[in-house]
Design a protein around this motif. Structure first.
Motif, PDB file in Angstrom:
ATOM      1  N   TRP A  51     162.812  35.114   0.568  1.00 14.46           N
ATOM      2  CA  TRP A  51     163.595  35.579   1.713  1.00 14.46           C
ATOM      3  C   TRP A  51     165.056  35.244   1.442  1.00 14.46           C
ATOM      4  CZ3 TRP A  51     164.057  32.756   6.997  1.00 14.46           C
ATOM      5  CH2 TRP A  51     164.787  33.544   7.891  1.00 14.46           C
ATOM      6  N   TYR A  52     165.803  36.234   0.986  1.00 14.23           N
ATOM      7  CA  TYR A  52     167.221  36.022   0.713  1.00 14.23           C
ATOM      8  C   TYR A  52     168.028  36.251   1.984  1.00 14.23           C
ATOM      9  CZ  TYR A  52     165.864  35.899  -4.167  1.00 14.23           C
ATOM     10  OH  TYR A  52     165.284  35.565  -5.351  1.00 14.23           O
ATOM     11  N   ALA A  85     166.401  47.427  -3.486  1.00 11.93           N
ATOM     12  CA  ALA A  85     167.546  46.674  -2.965  1.00 11.93           C
ATOM     13  C   ALA A  85     167.170  46.096  -1.612  1.00 11.93           C
ATOM     14  CB  ALA A  85     168.767  47.584  -2.851  1.00 11.93           C
ATOM     15  N   LEU A  86     167.336  44.808  -1.477  1.00  9.68           N
ATOM     16  CA  LEU A  86     167.016  44.099  -0.236  1.00  9.68           C
ATOM     17  C   LEU A  86     168.267  44.077   0.637  1.00  9.68           C
ATOM     18  CD1 LEU A  86     165.058  41.334  -2.090  1.00  9.68           C
ATOM     19  CD2 LEU A  86     164.047  43.069  -0.606  1.00  9.68           C
ATOM     20  N   ASP A  87     168.575  45.242   1.215  1.00 12.28           N
ATOM     21  CA  ASP A  87     169.807  45.394   1.995  1.00 12.28           C
ATOM     22  C   ASP A  87     169.674  44.887   3.423  1.00 12.28           C
ATOM     23  OD1 ASP A  87     168.086  47.470   2.716  1.00 12.28           O
ATOM     24  OD2 ASP A  87     169.693  48.940   2.918  1.00 12.28           O
ATOM     25  N   GLY A  88     168.440  44.541   3.841  1.00  9.19           N
ATOM     26  CA  GLY A  88     168.205  44.019   5.178  1.00  9.19           C
ATOM     27  C   GLY A  88     167.666  42.598   5.170  1.00  9.19           C
ATOM     28  N   HIS A  89     167.884  41.879   4.071  1.00  4.46           N
ATOM     29  CA  HIS A  89     167.404  40.491   3.942  1.00  4.46           C
ATOM     30  C   HIS A  89     165.895  40.406   4.192  1.00  4.46           C
ATOM     31  CE1 HIS A  89     171.590  39.127   3.764  1.00  4.46           C
ATOM     32  NE2 HIS A  89     171.819  39.955   4.765  1.00  4.46           N
ATOM     33  N   GLU A  90     165.144  41.370   3.704  1.00  4.85           N
ATOM     34  CA  GLU A  90     163.708  41.430   3.945  1.00  4.85           C
ATOM     35  C   GLU A  90     162.975  40.236   3.328  1.00  4.85           C
ATOM     36  OE1 GLU A  90     165.306  45.627   3.898  1.00  4.85           O
ATOM     37  OE2 GLU A  90     165.549  43.875   2.606  1.00  4.85           O
ATOM     38  N   LYS A  91     162.126  39.632   4.136  1.00  2.00           N
ATOM     39  CA  LYS A  91     161.221  38.580   3.649  1.00  2.00           C
ATOM     40  C   LYS A  91     160.077  39.314   2.949  1.00  2.00           C
ATOM     41  CE  LYS A  91     160.542  34.900   6.233  1.00  2.00           C
ATOM     42  NZ  LYS A  91     160.010  33.929   7.227  1.00  2.00           N
ATOM     43  N   HIS A  92     159.725  38.870   1.739  1.00  2.00           N
ATOM     44  CA  HIS A  92     158.750  39.640   0.958  1.00  2.00           C
ATOM     45  C   HIS A  92     157.975  38.761  -0.029  1.00  2.00           C
ATOM     46  CE1 HIS A  92     162.416  39.461  -1.502  1.00  2.00           C
ATOM     47  NE2 HIS A  92     161.627  39.621  -2.558  1.00  2.00           N
ATOM     48  N   TYR A  93     156.884  39.354  -0.517  1.00  2.00           N
ATOM     49  CA  TYR A  93     156.126  38.782  -1.624  1.00  2.00           C
ATOM     50  C   TYR A  93     156.411  39.625  -2.854  1.00  2.00           C
ATOM     51  CZ  TYR A  93     153.363  36.076   1.685  1.00  2.00           C
ATOM     52  OH  TYR A  93     152.963  35.192   2.669  1.00  2.00           O
ATOM     53  N   LEU A  94     156.651  38.973  -3.975  1.00  2.00           N
ATOM     54  CA  LEU A  94     156.814  39.649  -5.251  1.00  2.00           C
ATOM     55  C   LEU A  94     155.649  39.230  -6.132  1.00  2.00           C
ATOM     56  CD1 LEU A  94     158.577  41.471  -7.016  1.00  2.00           C
ATOM     57  CD2 LEU A  94     159.830  39.411  -7.733  1.00  2.00           C
ATOM     58  N   ARG A  95     154.912  40.225  -6.610  1.00  2.00           N
ATOM     59  CA  ARG A  95     153.724  39.953  -7.430  1.00  2.00           C
ATOM     60  C   ARG A  95     153.831  40.689  -8.762  1.00  2.00           C
ATOM     61  NH1 ARG A  95     151.543  41.680  -2.314  1.00  2.00           N
ATOM     62  NH2 ARG A  95     151.066  39.825  -1.071  1.00  2.00           N
ATOM     63  N   LEU A 110     175.482  33.792  -7.122  1.00  2.00           N
ATOM     64  CA  LEU A 110     174.913  32.451  -7.213  1.00  2.00           C
ATOM     65  C   LEU A 110     175.829  31.566  -8.056  1.00  2.00           C
ATOM     66  CD1 LEU A 110     171.085  33.055  -7.740  1.00  2.00           C
ATOM     67  CD2 LEU A 110     172.412  33.011  -5.625  1.00  2.00           C
ATOM     68  N   VAL A 111     175.732  30.275  -7.800  1.00  2.00           N
ATOM     69  CA  VAL A 111     176.516  29.284  -8.528  1.00  2.00           C
ATOM     70  C   VAL A 111     175.821  28.922  -9.837  1.00  2.00           C
ATOM     71  CG1 VAL A 111     177.403  26.923  -8.421  1.00  2.00           C
ATOM     72  CG2 VAL A 111     177.633  28.440  -6.453  1.00  2.00           C
ATOM     73  N   GLY A 112     174.475  28.874  -9.813  1.00  2.00           N
ATOM     74  CA  GLY A 112     173.799  28.622 -11.079  1.00  2.00           C
ATOM     75  C   GLY A 112     172.442  27.977 -11.014  1.00  2.00           C
ATOM     76  N   ARG A 113     172.291  26.839 -10.358  1.00  2.00           N
ATOM     77  CA  ARG A 113     171.037  26.101 -10.410  1.00  2.00           C
ATOM     78  C   ARG A 113     170.109  26.397  -9.232  1.00  2.00           C
ATOM     79  NH1 ARG A 113     169.777  24.838 -15.111  1.00  2.00           N
ATOM     80  NH2 ARG A 113     168.348  23.304 -14.302  1.00  2.00           N
ATOM     81  N   GLU A 114     170.419  27.380  -8.389  1.00  2.00           N
ATOM     82  CA  GLU A 114     169.615  27.644  -7.206  1.00  2.00           C
ATOM     83  C   GLU A 114     168.163  27.965  -7.558  1.00  2.00           C
ATOM     84  OE1 GLU A 114     173.777  29.199  -6.130  1.00  2.00           O
ATOM     85  OE2 GLU A 114     172.533  29.094  -7.912  1.00  2.00           O
ATOM     86  N   VAL A 115     167.263  27.432  -6.747  1.00  2.38           N
ATOM     87  CA  VAL A 115     165.851  27.791  -6.759  1.00  2.38           C
ATOM     88  C   VAL A 115     165.441  28.002  -5.307  1.00  2.38           C
ATOM     89  CG1 VAL A 115     165.260  26.626  -8.928  1.00  2.38           C
ATOM     90  CG2 VAL A 115     165.089  25.383  -6.775  1.00  2.38           C
ATOM     91  N   HIS A 116     164.331  28.692  -5.090  1.00  2.00           N
ATOM     92  CA  HIS A 116     163.877  28.971  -3.737  1.00  2.00           C
ATOM     93  C   HIS A 116     163.474  27.686  -3.011  1.00  2.00           C
ATOM     94  CE1 HIS A 116     162.845  32.841  -5.884  1.00  2.00           C
ATOM     95  NE2 HIS A 116     163.767  33.194  -5.011  1.00  2.00           N
ATOM     96  N   ASP A 117     163.877  27.580  -1.747  1.00  2.00           N
ATOM     97  CA  ASP A 117     163.432  26.455  -0.924  1.00  2.00           C
ATOM     98  C   ASP A 117     162.092  26.797  -0.279  1.00  2.00           C
ATOM     99  OD1 ASP A 117     163.977  28.071   1.322  1.00  2.00           O
ATOM    100  OD2 ASP A 117     165.812  26.996   1.856  1.00  2.00           O
TER     101      ASP A 117
END
Length: 132
Positions: A51-52, A85-95, A110-117
């Motif tokens: 979820w971006y 393109a996730l233009d609506g900040h869609e929460k999703h599953y990627l498989r 991104l700055v660089g070291r980000e990972v999903h929370d």
């Protein structure tokens, strides 16, 4: 001009490897382009909840097969040549049913070291917030 080679990033601080994906960060906030670009491997047989809420993302698949399921919505197949393109900040599953290689672009960068929370979100880091 910025010139980088993927092989120079592999194994560096800009190569982020998790259980479900491996993101080689080609362009980052520090590069000053206004977006970041990533060469990302989605590992075969994995599912990632994402979820971006702080970023917009566009993704172009260049290898592999899988799907993206918008939570509470539609599921779309992904194969080489697919862009989403996730233009609506869609929460999703990627498989990934077969390992996928994706070119991903983020705004803000991104700055660089980000990972999903735990929400599947990348944090909006202070340097990104100052750019807005």
């Amino acid at each position: 001009m910025i010139v980088k080679q993927l092989h120079e990033l592999v194994g560096s601080q800009d190569d982020i490897d998790t259980q479900t994906w491996n993101s080689r960060r080609l362009l980052l906030h520090k590069d000053g382009m206004g977006f970041s670009m990533h060469d990302t491997i989605i590992k075969e047989g994995t599912e990632t909840m994402i979820w971006y809420k702080n970023h917009l993302e566009a993704v172009y698949c260049i290898e592999g097969e899988g799907e993206i399921e918008v939570i509470g919505g539609k599921t779309y197949p992904i194969q080489a040549g697919t862009l989403y393109a996730l233009d609506g900040h869609e929460k999703h599953y990627l498989r990934a049913t077969k390992q996928m290689r994706m070119i991903c672009v983020f705004n803000p960068p991104l700055v660089g070291r980000e990972v999903h929370d735990e929400e599947g979100t990348y944090p909006l880091l202070e340097t990104e917030a100052a750019q807005k």
